[in-house]
Design a protein around this motif. Sequence first.
Motif, PDB file in Angstrom:
ATOM      1  N   VAL A 176      56.585  25.706  -3.921  1.00 60.09           N
ATOM      2  CA  VAL A 176      57.762  25.547  -3.060  1.00 60.09           C
ATOM      3  C   VAL A 176      58.607  24.389  -3.576  1.00 60.09           C
ATOM      4  O   VAL A 176      58.089  23.298  -3.862  1.00 60.09           O
ATOM      5  N   VAL A 177      59.898  24.607  -3.696  1.00 59.42           N
ATOM      6  CA  VAL A 177      60.813  23.619  -4.287  1.00 59.42           C
ATOM      7  C   VAL A 177      61.538  22.834  -3.199  1.00 59.42           C
ATOM      8  O   VAL A 177      61.930  23.389  -2.173  1.00 59.42           O
ATOM      9  N   GLY A 178      61.695  21.539  -3.440  1.00 63.32           N
ATOM     10  CA  GLY A 178      62.610  20.731  -2.642  1.00 63.32           C
ATOM     11  C   GLY A 178      62.123  20.253  -1.300  1.00 63.32           C
ATOM     12  O   GLY A 178      62.897  19.694  -0.537  1.00 63.32           O
ATOM     13  N   GLN A 179      60.841  20.449  -0.979  1.00 64.54           N
ATOM     14  CA  GLN A 179      60.336  20.019   0.325  1.00 64.54           C
ATOM     15  C   GLN A 179      59.156  19.063   0.151  1.00 64.54           C
ATOM     16  O   GLN A 179      58.148  19.145   0.861  1.00 64.54           O
ATOM     17  N   GLY A 180      59.285  18.142  -0.777  1.00 63.73           N
ATOM     18  CA  GLY A 180      58.206  17.207  -1.070  1.00 63.73           C
ATOM     19  C   GLY A 180      57.774  16.379   0.124  1.00 63.73           C
ATOM     20  O   GLY A 180      56.613  15.966   0.208  1.00 63.73           O
ATOM     21  N   HIS A 181      58.706  16.132   1.063  1.00 63.02           N
ATOM     22  CA  HIS A 181      58.341  15.318   2.236  1.00 63.02           C
ATOM     23  C   HIS A 181      57.315  16.015   3.116  1.00 63.02           C
ATOM     24  O   HIS A 181      56.641  15.376   3.921  1.00 63.02           O
ATOM     25  N   LEU A 182      57.192  17.338   2.969  1.00 60.15           N
ATOM     26  CA  LEU A 182      56.199  18.086   3.749  1.00 60.15           C
ATOM     27  C   LEU A 182      54.874  18.231   2.999  1.00 60.15           C
ATOM     28  O   LEU A 182      53.844  18.520   3.616  1.00 60.15           O
TER      29      LEU A 182
ATOM     30  N   GLY B  48      53.674  15.847   0.543  1.00 64.44           N
ATOM     31  CA  GLY B  48      53.148  14.610  -0.026  1.00 64.44           C
ATOM     32  C   GLY B  48      51.718  14.354   0.421  1.00 64.44           C
ATOM     33  O   GLY B  48      51.125  15.132   1.181  1.00 64.44           O
ATOM     34  N   ASP B  49      51.163  13.234  -0.034  1.00 67.88           N
ATOM     35  CA  ASP B  49      49.777  12.908   0.292  1.00 67.88           C
ATOM     36  C   ASP B  49      49.525  12.889   1.797  1.00 67.88           C
ATOM     37  O   ASP B  49      48.442  13.275   2.250  1.00 67.88           O
ATOM     38  N   ASP B  50      50.539  12.418   2.550  1.00 66.91           N
ATOM     39  CA  ASP B  50      50.374  12.351   3.998  1.00 66.91           C
ATOM     40  C   ASP B  50      51.340  13.286   4.716  1.00 66.91           C
ATOM     41  O   ASP B  50      51.657  13.093   5.887  1.00 66.91           O
ATOM     42  N   GLY B  51      51.842  14.289   3.989  1.00 63.56           N
ATOM     43  CA  GLY B  51      52.790  15.226   4.592  1.00 63.56           C
ATOM     44  C   GLY B  51      52.116  16.126   5.612  1.00 63.56           C
ATOM     45  O   GLY B  51      50.903  16.394   5.534  1.00 63.56           O
ATOM     46  N   PRO B  52      52.867  16.627   6.586  1.00 68.20           N
ATOM     47  CA  PRO B  52      52.278  17.465   7.639  1.00 68.20           C
ATOM     48  C   PRO B  52      51.658  18.754   7.114  1.00 68.20           C
ATOM     49  O   PRO B  52      50.616  19.182   7.606  1.00 68.20           O
ATOM     50  N   ILE B  53      52.270  19.390   6.108  1.00 64.50           N
ATOM     51  CA  ILE B  53      51.680  20.615   5.541  1.00 64.50           C
ATOM     52  C   ILE B  53      50.377  20.285   4.828  1.00 64.50           C
ATOM     53  O   ILE B  53      49.387  21.022   4.926  1.00 64.50           O
ATOM     54  N   THR B  54      50.352  19.148   4.120  1.00 66.32           N
ATOM     55  CA  THR B  54      49.134  18.717   3.436  1.00 66.32           C
ATOM     56  C   THR B  54      48.000  18.517   4.429  1.00 66.32           C
ATOM     57  O   THR B  54      46.855  18.925   4.178  1.00 66.32           O
ATOM     58  N   ARG B  55      48.317  17.880   5.550  1.00 69.42           N
ATOM     59  CA  ARG B  55      47.280  17.653   6.569  1.00 69.42           C
ATOM     60  C   ARG B  55      46.766  18.978   7.126  1.00 69.42           C
ATOM     61  O   ARG B  55      45.570  19.133   7.387  1.00 69.42           O
ATOM     62  N   MET B  56      47.666  19.948   7.318  1.00 71.32           N
ATOM     63  CA  MET B  56      47.232  21.255   7.823  1.00 71.32           C
ATOM     64  C   MET B  56      46.279  21.935   6.842  1.00 71.32           C
ATOM     65  O   MET B  56      45.279  22.532   7.235  1.00 71.32           O
ATOM     66  N   ILE B  57      46.606  21.836   5.541  1.00 75.67           N
ATOM     67  CA  ILE B  57      45.767  22.472   4.522  1.00 75.67           C
ATOM     68  C   ILE B  57      44.376  21.832   4.514  1.00 75.67           C
ATOM     69  O   ILE B  57      43.351  22.511   4.422  1.00 75.67           O
ATOM     70  N   LYS B  58      44.345  20.495   4.607  1.00 74.05           N
ATOM     71  CA  LYS B  58      43.068  19.785   4.565  1.00 74.05           C
ATOM     72  C   LYS B  58      42.177  20.162   5.754  1.00 74.05           C
ATOM     73  O   LYS B  58      40.960  20.288   5.616  1.00 74.05           O
ATOM     74  N   THR B  59      42.798  20.316   6.920  1.00 75.71           N
ATOM     75  CA  THR B  59      42.007  20.654   8.110  1.00 75.71           C
ATOM     76  C   THR B  59      41.720  22.148   8.207  1.00 75.71           C
ATOM     77  O   THR B  59      40.840  22.568   8.964  1.00 75.71           O
ATOM     78  N   GLY B  60      42.500  22.954   7.442  1.00 77.12           N
ATOM     79  CA  GLY B  60      42.323  24.398   7.508  1.00 77.12           C
ATOM     80  C   GLY B  60      42.844  24.999   8.798  1.00 77.12           C
ATOM     81  O   GLY B  60      42.527  26.140   9.141  1.00 77.12           O
ATOM     82  N   ARG B  61      43.657  24.233   9.524  1.00 85.86           N
ATOM     83  CA  ARG B  61      44.174  24.705  10.814  1.00 85.86           C
ATOM     84  C   ARG B  61      45.702  24.661  10.803  1.00 85.86           C
ATOM     85  O   ARG B  61      46.296  23.636  10.487  1.00 85.86           O
TER      86      ARG B  61
END
Length: 436
Positions: free
Chosen positions: A25-31, A33-46
């Motif tokens: 996905v292009v241009g949405q690095g803020h989602l 990043g290491d602490d981005g909301p999408i990243t957190r969702m992926i880590k939790t699997g939820r």
Amino acid sequence: MVSLFESQASRPLADRLRPAKLDEVVGQGHLFGDDGPITRMIKTGRVPSVILWGPPGCGKTTLARLMADVADMAFEPLSAIFSGVADLRKVFDRAKGRRATGASTLLFIDEIHRFNKAQQDSFLPFVEDGTITLIGATTENPSFELNAALLSRCQVLVLKRLDDPGLDELLVRAEKEMGFELPLSPEARITLRAMADGDGRYLLNLAEELFLLPPSEEGPLGVAELSRIVQKRVPLYDKGDDGHYNLISALHKSVRGSDPDAALYWFNRMLAGGEDPKFLARRITRMAVEDIGLADPQAQQICVGAWEAYERLGSPEGELALAQAVIYLALAPKSNAGYTAYKRSLKVARDTGSLMPPAHILNAPTKLMKEIGYGTGYAYDHDQEDGFSGQNYFPDGMRRQNFYEPVERGFERDLKKRTEYFDRLRRERQKQRGED
């Protein structure tokens, strides 16, 4: 029978380049990043229920599909433009069936703001009990367009318009997909990205037109040739939506910040989007009285004059008069002292109800009025040696208020001297009368 290759060729370029993984996905690095909301969702699997808010062509639909893939959920897409309650019921029934087997459903609603209040309310029980995870996509401000109850159950993620590096990355991917470079000069390539105005899908549609051009012996296309072949994207601007208020806010704050160049940019952005120049004339006049006030009393006259000039000249000549008013306001000394004084005095006037003026400043046209004290003790200011009596003009029993506090800028510098002069005389008169 259509072959695999024919099927691929018939798909639009934007669809063929749709990301297959989240890291594409292009241009949405803020989602992401290491602490981005999408990243957190992926880590939790939820994946929780989410509202994706952003301009067209920034990847909202793609992101929803990929989130469903990551969470291993069934993806149910609907468009609020073409769907109704009956369609929603079918999705809810299928989701209930999946839930009974331990599977989850992600319901994606494109243009979710198009659903009315009743339709939005219909999601609530199914979101509440976990039958569905809702992802809604909207180009409108959710605060204004979505029910508070629905918003309270969803996380809002803001997607950004694609910046220039993001748009160029899409072009590079498109060239790799097609197997050859776009027939553009470096300058024309920059212009092509500018034409897309942050919309990745629109950029790829423009690129697809250029890929279909026959080879030219004259070399890459320049800016002028490019402009003849493809159309610039119409700027995003709706006089009734959030963008309208964002741009007028940007214009107002640029004027307040004494930046004529930025003010002219936002002024012309609104005109280019189809804004009514009379609306702009009204708003810049308001800026004159709110942010400049008596620091430059001429500012209001300049704005009213520009407004009248526009009405007499019409477009496009009249816009120049308004633009000159914008420049004048941006460079004028600033003061909101009059605006602040008005708001303070309005609050006190409302809070004090029906207090009568002091009797000595009331007219006494009848004998009865004179007998009960109307006008008694009034000091005619013109009869005083310095033209100032220093009497009290506030209601009896109400302490004197100080609403207007001029600043040390522009003409208000002189008004400050005058207020200080009358304040000093007033204190002297009070001392002479034995008042506190």
